[in-house]
Enzyme design. Sequence first.
Site, PDB file in Angstrom:
ATOM      1  N   PHE A 280      35.885 -36.607  32.194  1.00  0.00           N
ATOM      2  CA  PHE A 280      35.331 -37.910  32.270  1.00  0.00           C
ATOM      3  C   PHE A 280      34.200 -38.069  31.913  1.00  0.00           C
ATOM      4  CE2 PHE A 280      33.632 -41.243  35.086  1.00  0.00           C
ATOM      5  CZ  PHE A 280      34.238 -42.434  34.637  1.00  0.00           C
TER       6      PHE A 280
ATOM      7  N   LYS B 199      25.083 -31.565  34.146  1.00  0.00           N
ATOM      8  CA  LYS B 199      24.887 -32.231  35.207  1.00  0.00           C
ATOM      9  C   LYS B 199      24.467 -31.154  36.215  1.00  0.00           C
ATOM     10  CE  LYS B 199      27.147 -34.750  38.912  1.00  0.00           C
ATOM     11  NZ  LYS B 199      28.248 -35.747  39.285  1.00  0.00           N
TER      12      LYS B 199
ATOM     13  N   MET C 256      20.362 -64.467   6.962  1.00  0.00           N
ATOM     14  CA  MET C 256      19.824 -63.685   5.936  1.00  0.00           C
ATOM     15  C   MET C 256      21.587 -63.487   4.944  1.00  0.00           C
ATOM     16  SD  MET C 256      17.813 -62.354   3.877  1.00  0.00           S
ATOM     17  CE  MET C 256      16.342 -62.085   4.341  1.00  0.00           C
TER      18      MET C 256
END
Lengths: 565, 164
Positions: free
Chosen positions: A111, A161, A477
């Site tokens: 995940f 993590k 532009m």
Amino acid sequence: MRMTGAQAVVESLKKEGVEIIFGYPGGAVLTLYDALYESEYPHILTRHEQGAIHAADGYARATGKPGVVMATSGPGATNLVTGIATAYMDSIPLVVITGQVAVSLIGRDSFQEADIRGITTPITKHNYLVKKGDELPKVLKEAFHIAMTGRPGPVVVDIAKDVFAAEIDFYYPEKVELRGYHPLYEGDEGVLERLAVEMEKTRKPVLFVGGGVNLSDTAPEVRALVELTGFPLITSLMGLGAVPDDHPLHFGLVGMHGTYAANMATTECELLIGIGVRFDDRVTGLLEQFAPKAKVVHFDIDAAEINKNVRTDIRVLGHLKWSLSKLLDILRDKCDCEALQEQMRPWLSQLNDWRSENPLSYEARAGQVMPQAVIEIVDELTQGDAVIVTDVGQNQMWAAQFYHFKNPRSWLTSGGLGTMGYGLPAGLGAQVGCPHKKVVVITGDGGLMMNCQELDTVAKFSLPVKIMVLNNQVLGMVAQWQRMFYGGRYAHTNLEGRTDLVKLAEAMGVPGMRVTQPDEVRRTLQEALAMPGPVLVDFRIPSDEDVMPMVPGGARLDQMVMGGK
Amino acid sequence: MKHTLAVLVENRPGVLTHISGLISRRAFNIESIAAGYTEEADTTRITVVVEADEIELEQVVNQLSKLVDVIKITDLTAMDAIHRELALIKVKASVETRSDIVDIVDIFRAKIVDVNRETMVIELTGEETKIDALCEVLHEYGIIEIVRTGKIALSRGPIPAKEL
């Protein structure tokens, strides 16, 4: 000292003197954000990760310090990609810290997992994936060193993590030792001696100044070189501000929307001295016919820039601080600079003729707010002292052409990548870095909408950014190219302008104003610039105004279409 | 022309990605690339063969040198150096053709490293042209598959590439 990986990141940032972080939290960086909470580290929460990275980029360009960004894994990290590429193309120092899924989950399509190291490899100066807590301080030390030294650039540090929670012995290294990284500082002095001889001989030289001068803070050296030699000077888009635009020897911007004088000088010169430039295709036009009569000299810190696009006759490698100072010493010692200045007279008179024949100009239309006039009045009211931050496209080119820059680091624009949506968040970051300067964002209705969520951030932190929207209701532009080269077939460039930008700003807590009549421009700008906080002004400009002059793609610089008056 | 570069890099994860990513992004013409450990545990040596003129070669070397993990690049093309490639060739070999193939293998000073009823695997080390020549000769017997390592190269004499 024992601490967690997250605390080690915070300690490392303190050691590097990082004043502020731009970021957006998420699952993989929860522990890191908890350490920020604990240490009360200054942090700007934007409304999108793209806003955070452009803000850090604007901060870095305006202050010269590295911009620091934090985001979570997966979508948090991938939302940074455009901003990383923007910084990479313009050599802006950023340290980007992203969370990654836990080590045991890497490679399993977990995940919010994305291989941000793989994704950012072609758009970073270097990148890391940290899987062990003990490596953190060393990696962060290296990241800041690499981002800031040599040719600056963004460095990504992706941290798993579980590393944030790991206990480590914190020791911040004093020095960096990398076998494969030795940024060049001093080059070959002999080359400068030879260059001085060429400079003494030349009768038609041009100093071509680029973003490297702003990045290396060598504007004073360049100014001294101009004054000493009397050589005329032109700049790339990124070189604006290095020498004041109103200097008599400054002949303006070169390239696609450059001045007639600068483009003709490039075509006719016999010695082109490029200083911190990349010879981008927007500068050179048809590459084979770029500066066809000139010997090309190239000053750069990055050896890979030499001969990348334009064949170089004399290469001056090294930090501009070293090379320009040395060159000045040699010229002062060995050259008769008064005679040199005298020798410039016929060439300068030619350049001045070109300038007066075809100055930058535009035709005012009755009852219409002209975008060029808006820029001219912003220039007049801020006396060239504001930090101008633009988006990309017509708004950017008009700002480059009609604002008279005075100072280095006062012109922030996405030159290389040409990133729409850059203006507002970069302006926000510049204001954070320079709280006492007037920061003016010049944007269009297209670019504003790409990151308009950051109006909320501007309001929340009460950043007094002045946002000038040149609202032509089209992607200007692109529409200009469709008008010029696609027979006016406006494929999906009409934004229809159904959104009320004044209400949009006010909904997010930024006061809004609208200007529809030319005689309201000055009064409204005076009011907006005098307000203590942020403001957005919606200027309704004609939808079919062109940026002129223009060198069509693939044409020679002297084949420009003039337009204007 | 073809240039052979010895590229010494840090032996770290991701280094090959950085190098191959750079090569593809800058659209360099790489003929072969071969990587392996060296006499130093923390150094990997990559031999790159690139088709380039002088200007292109300068770009390849300068761009590769910019990578933080690249320690040193040495151009072995013009140097007195040994160039080798290893190939394994699986060829059809019936009872009738087997002895012919053995003769060819002998002439090329190659080795037979596997034999069964229908096929043989031949190992050959040498310069690229020699391997090409053997493949051409074996073609008529029916080549089933070929694997080649790409070139590796080492200078002659006492000085290692890192000091050249």
